[in-house]
Design a protein around this motif. Sequence first.
Motif, short mmCIF file in Angstrom:
data_model
loop_
_atom_site.label_atom_id
_atom_site.label_comp_id
_atom_site.label_asym_id
_atom_site.label_seq_id
_atom_site.Cartn_x
_atom_site.Cartn_y
_atom_site.Cartn_z
N GLY A 290 41.21 33.47 43.87
CA GLY A 290 41.92 33.55 42.58
C GLY A 290 43.40 33.85 42.79
O GLY A 290 44.27 33.29 42.11
N GLU A 291 43.67 34.72 43.77
CA GLU A 291 45.06 35.05 44.11
C GLU A 291 45.79 33.80 44.63
O GLU A 291 46.95 33.58 44.29
CB GLU A 291 44.99 36.11 45.21
N ALA A 292 45.10 33.01 45.46
CA ALA A 292 45.71 31.78 45.98
C ALA A 292 46.02 30.83 44.82
O ALA A 292 47.10 30.23 44.77
CB ALA A 292 44.78 31.12 47.00
N VAL B 95 30.03 34.24 40.33
CA VAL B 95 30.60 35.13 39.32
C VAL B 95 32.06 35.44 39.61
O VAL B 95 32.54 35.20 40.72
CB VAL B 95 29.81 36.47 39.24
N GLY B 96 32.75 35.99 38.61
CA GLY B 96 34.18 36.31 38.74
C GLY B 96 35.00 35.25 38.04
O GLY B 96 34.50 34.17 37.70
N GLY B 97 36.29 35.54 37.82
CA GLY B 97 37.15 34.67 37.03
C GLY B 97 37.15 33.21 37.47
O GLY B 97 37.19 32.30 36.63
N VAL B 98 37.06 32.97 38.78
CA VAL B 98 37.12 31.58 39.27
C VAL B 98 35.84 30.81 38.89
O VAL B 98 35.84 29.58 38.87
CB VAL B 98 37.43 31.55 40.79
N ALA B 99 34.77 31.55 38.55
CA ALA B 99 33.55 30.89 38.07
C ALA B 99 33.77 30.21 36.72
O ALA B 99 32.90 29.48 36.24
CB ALA B 99 32.39 31.88 37.98
N ALA B 100 34.94 30.43 36.11
CA ALA B 100 35.27 29.70 34.88
C ALA B 100 35.70 28.27 35.21
O ALA B 100 35.78 27.42 34.32
CB ALA B 100 36.40 30.40 34.13
N SER B 101 35.96 28.00 36.49
CA SER B 101 36.45 26.68 36.89
C SER B 101 35.39 25.60 36.70
O SER B 101 34.32 25.66 37.30
CB SER B 101 36.87 26.71 38.37
N ALA C 155 33.08 34.56 32.37
CA ALA C 155 33.33 34.63 33.82
C ALA C 155 34.53 35.54 34.08
O ALA C 155 34.54 36.33 35.02
CB ALA C 155 33.58 33.24 34.38
N THR C 156 35.56 35.43 33.25
CA THR C 156 36.72 36.31 33.39
C THR C 156 36.38 37.67 32.77
O THR C 156 35.34 37.83 32.12
CB THR C 156 37.95 35.68 32.70
N ASP C 157 37.28 38.65 32.96
CA ASP C 157 36.96 40.02 32.60
C ASP C 157 36.55 40.20 31.14
O ASP C 157 37.19 39.67 30.23
CB ASP C 157 38.17 40.92 32.91
#
Length: 333
Positions: free
Chosen positions: A166-168, A265-271, A297-299
């Motif tokens: 996600g940082e990348a 899971v996690g924000g990138v799972a929204a992709s 997926a995001t917070d």
Amino acid sequence: MTTRLLLAIETSCDETAVAVVGDDLGVRSSVVASQVDLHASFGGVVPELASRAHIETITQVVARALDDAGATGSDLDAVGVTSGPGLVGALLVGIATAKSLALGWGVPVVGVNHLEGHLASVYLADRSVPFPQVALLVSGGHCMLTRALAPGRYTLLGETVDDSVGEAYDKVARFLGLGYPGGPVLDRLAGEGEDTLGFPRPMLAEGYAFSFSGLKTAVVNHVRAHPEVGETEVAASFVAAAMDVLCAKIRRALEEFGDPAVAIVGGVAASPVLRARAEALAGEFGARLLIPPQAMATDNAAMIGVAAWHRLAASGPSDPGFGPEPDLRLRFS
Ligand code: KG4
Ligand code: ZN
């Protein structure tokens, strides 16, 4: 039997989120007040501004979540709150609010690990969840591959040695002048281009560890050397390289362990790109894909509510003296 209700609070970063979740894990309400606009002009989250925005909005967000759930304070049986990891000032606002509400309502309060919240977000799509799972956690702050053996019980397979994926995404987007957060924009542009640039797939052959900072540098160097390159080609090539690495590690774990489920899971799972590739990969292994609804997926606080019920069942309320733990890690078996 009547359902017991828990109010969950999430303020670890730049979303002020409150949800009401039943002990049947049904989500009665979920409100997310995003601070994205506040931080966008700085190209990232400014911790001091985040804390101030949380304190300004939290009571309204609690009131909205109660209202949406058709509940009042006297209907609540417990309070759950993210205790870490995250920004210390931001966490403090959520914890202080949670403790005050719990005291006023005369109910227990439980601190929840934000990462455990993400891992529990799969319940927001489907409440029948098989174990063990190969579980990939890809957010702004974290990138790790785990095996979830039961709710709250994990083993670590590998994590990033430098940046999270996600940082990348966010750094590449910022370099390209696409704003913050970068994930959604880069993903959309990637859908309009082709993977023509052949960026490196870091640590593809090396076990379960990840590294994304070299990929980000390769993108930056390429664009500096070829300023005429199209944005969509860069986005598509970056996303393809990142996804190839994530999928290769999941594939390796499914081959090694033969688990019946894979969780993303996690924000990138929204992709949408990751969702489509994970679906195909799970299908290939006859495994069930567990993934939160895109918006969860995001917070958000609904996932914190689910993890809070699991924590309460496993180990009861938190010690009343608990405070923020900015560097809290997952506990591995
Ligand atoms: O889980 P999250 O909301 O916050 C943390 O716990 O860090 O994850 C935020 C990260 C950001 O890096 C953001 O760029 C990324 O998730 N993200 C996406 C998408 N939506 C958010 N990455 C790729 N595609 C998306 N659609
Ligand atoms: Zn998160």
